[in-house]
Write a protein that holds these residues in place. Structure first.
Motif, mmCIF file in Angstrom:
data_model
loop_
_atom_site.group_PDB
_atom_site.id
_atom_site.type_symbol
_atom_site.label_atom_id
_atom_site.label_comp_id
_atom_site.label_asym_id
_atom_site.label_seq_id
_atom_site.Cartn_x
_atom_site.Cartn_y
_atom_site.Cartn_z
ATOM 1 N N ILE A 1 0.860 -1.186 0.000
ATOM 2 C CA ILE A 1 0.000 0.000 0.000
ATOM 3 C C ILE A 1 0.890 1.228 0.000
ATOM 4 N N SER A 2 0.800 1.997 -1.066
ATOM 5 C CA SER A 2 1.677 3.141 -1.286
ATOM 6 C C SER A 2 0.910 4.433 -1.000
ATOM 7 N N LEU A 3 1.382 5.195 0.003
ATOM 8 C CA LEU A 3 0.741 6.454 0.388
ATOM 9 C C LEU A 3 1.637 7.612 -0.017
ATOM 10 N N SER A 4 1.224 8.339 -1.033
ATOM 11 C CA SER A 4 1.973 9.492 -1.537
ATOM 12 C C SER A 4 3.454 9.176 -1.666
ATOM 13 N N PRO A 5 3.824 8.246 -2.538
ATOM 14 C CA PRO A 5 5.213 7.779 -2.624
ATOM 15 C C PRO A 5 6.162 8.846 -3.163
ATOM 16 N N ALA A 6 7.307 8.981 -2.509
ATOM 17 C CA ALA A 6 8.306 9.977 -2.917
ATOM 18 C C ALA A 6 9.426 9.285 -3.687
ATOM 19 N N SER A 7 9.294 9.234 -4.997
ATOM 20 C CA SER A 7 10.372 8.674 -5.827
ATOM 21 C C SER A 7 11.028 9.838 -6.566
ATOM 22 N N ARG A 8 10.685 10.037 -7.829
ATOM 23 C CA ARG A 8 11.177 11.237 -8.518
ATOM 24 C C ARG A 8 10.446 12.457 -7.956
ATOM 25 N N LEU A 9 11.210 13.516 -7.660
ATOM 26 C CA LEU A 9 10.616 14.714 -7.060
ATOM 27 C C LEU A 9 10.976 15.975 -7.847
ATOM 28 N N MET A 10 11.128 15.827 -9.123
ATOM 29 C CA MET A 10 11.568 16.927 -9.973
ATOM 30 C C MET A 10 10.616 18.119 -9.925
ATOM 31 N N ASN A 11 9.327 17.865 -9.716
ATOM 32 C CA ASN A 11 8.331 18.932 -9.782
ATOM 33 C C ASN A 11 7.785 19.345 -8.413
ATOM 34 N N THR A 12 8.511 18.998 -7.345
ATOM 35 C CA THR A 12 8.096 19.403 -5.997
ATOM 36 C C THR A 12 7.844 20.903 -5.943
ATOM 37 N N LYS A 13 6.671 21.291 -5.427
ATOM 38 C CA LYS A 13 6.288 22.704 -5.409
ATOM 39 C C LYS A 13 6.701 23.426 -4.123
ATOM 40 N N SER A 14 6.996 22.687 -3.069
ATOM 41 C CA SER A 14 7.345 23.315 -1.798
ATOM 42 C C SER A 14 8.646 24.114 -1.936
ATOM 43 N N MET B 1 11.210 23.152 0.896
ATOM 44 C CA MET B 1 11.922 21.886 0.710
ATOM 45 C C MET B 1 12.875 21.960 -0.478
ATOM 46 N N ARG B 2 12.444 22.606 -1.546
ATOM 47 C CA ARG B 2 13.338 22.738 -2.701
ATOM 48 C C ARG B 2 14.578 23.541 -2.332
ATOM 49 N N SER B 3 14.376 24.659 -1.647
ATOM 50 C CA SER B 3 15.505 25.526 -1.328
ATOM 51 C C SER B 3 16.476 24.843 -0.376
ATOM 52 N N VAL B 4 15.942 24.182 0.657
ATOM 53 C CA VAL B 4 16.809 23.504 1.624
ATOM 54 C C VAL B 4 17.576 22.364 0.962
ATOM 55 N N CYS B 5 16.858 21.489 0.270
ATOM 56 C CA CYS B 5 17.499 20.295 -0.294
ATOM 57 C C CYS B 5 18.478 20.628 -1.413
ATOM 58 N N ILE B 6 18.112 21.541 -2.289
ATOM 59 C CA ILE B 6 19.018 21.897 -3.382
ATOM 60 C C ILE B 6 20.233 22.643 -2.850
ATOM 61 N N THR B 7 20.031 23.517 -1.863
ATOM 62 C CA THR B 7 21.169 24.204 -1.247
ATOM 63 C C THR B 7 22.132 23.194 -0.631
ATOM 64 N N VAL B 8 21.591 22.220 0.092
ATOM 65 C CA VAL B 8 22.439 21.203 0.718
ATOM 66 C C VAL B 8 23.171 20.381 -0.349
ATOM 67 N N SER B 9 22.491 20.052 -1.438
ATOM 68 C CA SER B 9 23.144 19.258 -2.488
ATOM 69 C C SER B 9 24.318 20.010 -3.111
ATOM 70 N N THR C 1 17.541 14.664 -6.463
ATOM 71 C CA THR C 1 16.297 14.119 -7.022
ATOM 72 C C THR C 1 15.396 15.221 -7.564
ATOM 73 N N MET C 2 15.470 16.405 -6.935
ATOM 74 C CA MET C 2 14.641 17.520 -7.373
ATOM 75 C C MET C 2 15.208 18.231 -8.599
ATOM 76 N N GLN C 3 16.385 17.792 -9.066
ATOM 77 C CA GLN C 3 17.033 18.469 -10.185
ATOM 78 C C GLN C 3 17.217 17.577 -11.413
ATOM 79 N N ASN C 4 16.671 16.363 -11.375
ATOM 80 C CA ASN C 4 16.740 15.528 -12.571
ATOM 81 C C ASN C 4 15.469 14.706 -12.702
ATOM 82 N N ASP C 5 15.280 14.128 -13.850
ATOM 83 C CA ASP C 5 14.022 13.429 -14.133
ATOM 84 C C ASP C 5 14.140 11.922 -13.951
ATOM 85 N N ARG C 6 15.103 11.500 -13.119
ATOM 86 C CA ARG C 6 15.303 10.076 -12.853
ATOM 87 C C ARG C 6 15.195 9.803 -11.355
#
Length: 424
Positions: free
Chosen positions: A208-221, A224-232, A314-319
């Motif tokens: 049972i999959s609840l809002s699965p987080a795999s590819r996240l290229m289009n994350t709108k938050s 989360m985008r700013s924190v994760c991409i900055t850290v990367s 993950t937020m910067q590529n389509d894989r």
């Protein structure tokens, strides 16, 4: 330009949080916040088993060790009234990023998924992934002294943590298979396990999959985008300053959330906005002040800098792929210049999927990409409330009406008649 804007948002967010914390401390005399206005509810001072026992459930804590030496706590919860009538096989619940097993209790006995499933007479096992406060131990490494402890992302969680928990539950209960419920990162690590260790995927009867987080290229938050991409981008620099553990209990973000959530007059207008509106999409009133009180003492519950860096990638590529160390290190580690992608086609157990349209973390476009690759998808359901967001799936007061029926109906589908013994 986009990255600069992302960093600016991150800096502004941090500055805003610092300002809020400063004024709260200014308004109220030192030492009086915790004693009066922010008096802690008893639930915020106890662990999973104590939470459950308080509401008259049977609860146990179990300790497992992964193949690479991480020590994880796994909790079992059952309803006393179901003795001798528990559905087969056992069910494993897995939390999301910077969460813990407590996530499934925080909404309280009327809405928390672990409580509701126990009431429905399922044998529930709730896991913890390395790096949170229930899984911050190792047979050799000291998380406070050895940076090597924190050299993991969801890659290792899927390869080591989930298989170790599945083995333990099956060995302890005597079953050959279990049912698996994964939320967000908790589902991503299941996908990774199936891709990398398909023999373990065969130990799962239903998924049972609840809002699965795999590819996240289009994350709108934006947060989360700013924190994760900055850290990367800055992982090496930050690690050089000794920053390896992030969002842990006692760290700035957790303390800020706790301070705000314990102040009755501002809990829902500010804490609800901070936790729901900043991290996710707005849904006013969905998460109650009582739930905010409970979760504030252990959310966020910790993870590694390296894990956030992986999310940034993950937020910067389509894989949906393993961690990218750069061409030179990739060649050494993977034998290829690019990191290998995870093979979603190996997620072979019968799968059902629940999602929410107002989800700012798992975007519908990324979800559709994932759905197209699932080989054995039986059912997809969108939550009826158009305002329901990502965090609502585990924290909303409306979980009993909008999440639990889907989960329970499909667990019934994946359950086995009692006369079929322990072969499942």
């Amino acid at each position: 330009m986009a990255f600069q804007r992302s960093v600016s948002v991150n800096i502004l967010t941090i500055a805003g949080c610092v300002t809020i914390a400063y004024y709260i401390r200014t308004w109220f005399p030192a030492g009086q916040i915790e004693k009066s206005i922010l008096e802690y509810p008893k639930e915020s001072l106890v662990n999973f088993t104590q939470y459950a026992i308080k509401y008259r459930y049977i609860a146990e804590e179990h300790t497992i060790v992964t193949d690479d030496g991480y020590i994880l706590s796994v909790f079992r919860i059952q309803n006393k009234k179901c003795e001798g009538r528990t559905h087969q096989p056992p069910v494993m619940l897995m939390h999301g990023l910077t969460q813990s097993s407590d996530t499934f209790l925080d909404a309280g006995p009327n809405a928390g998924l672990a409580y509701l499933l126990a009431d429905a007479c399922y044998d529930i096992w709730v896991g913890n992934q390395r790096g949170n406060y229930y899984a911050r131990r190792h047979v050799i490494l000291d998380p406070d002294k050895d940076p090597t402890f924190w050299n993991f992302s969801f890659d290792e969680m899927g390869y080591y943590d989930v298989p170790a928990m599945i083995d333990y539950v099956l060995d302890h209960t005597g079953y050959k298979k279990l049912n698996y419920i994964g939320y967000s990162q908790g589902d991503a690590v299941f996908i990774i396990m199936c891709s990398e260790r398909p023999d373990y995927c065969s130990k799962v009867h239903g998924h049972i999959s609840l809002s699965p987080a795999s590819r996240l290229m289009n994350t709108k938050s934006l947060y989360m985008r700013s924190v994760c991409i900055t850290v990367s981008k800055l992982e090496t620099l930050l690690a050089g300053f000794g920053i390896n553990e992030v969002f842990s209990i006692g760290a700035f973000m957790q303390i800020l959330i706790e301070i705000i959530c314990k102040c009755e007059t501002i809990t829902e207008p500010i804490a609800g906005t901070l936790i729901s509106g900043v991290l996710d999409a707005y849904h006013t009133g969905s998460i109650t002040s009582e739930t905010l009180h409970r979760m504030s003492s252990h959310f966020p519950s910790g993870t590694s800098l390296h894990n956030l860096a992986h999310y940034g990638q993950t937020m910067q590529n389509d894989r949906f792929q393993k961690f990218d160390y750069g061409e030179t290190r990739n060649l050494i580690k993977y034998g290829s210049k690019e990191p290998p992608t995870y093979n979603i086609s190996l997620v072979t157990p019968p799968t059902v999927l629940l999602y929410s349209r107002n989800d700012n973390l798992v975007d519908k476009e990324d979800l559709d990409w994932f759905i197209d690759k699932l080989p054995n998808l039986l059912e997809i359901e969108e939550i009826a409330d158009p305002m329901f967001n990502h965090l609502d799936i585990v924290y909303s007061q409306y979980g009993k009406e909008l999440v639990f029926p889907f989960v329970c109906r499909n667990l019934q589908r994946f359950s086995v008649p009692k006369n079929e013994s322990r072969w499942v």
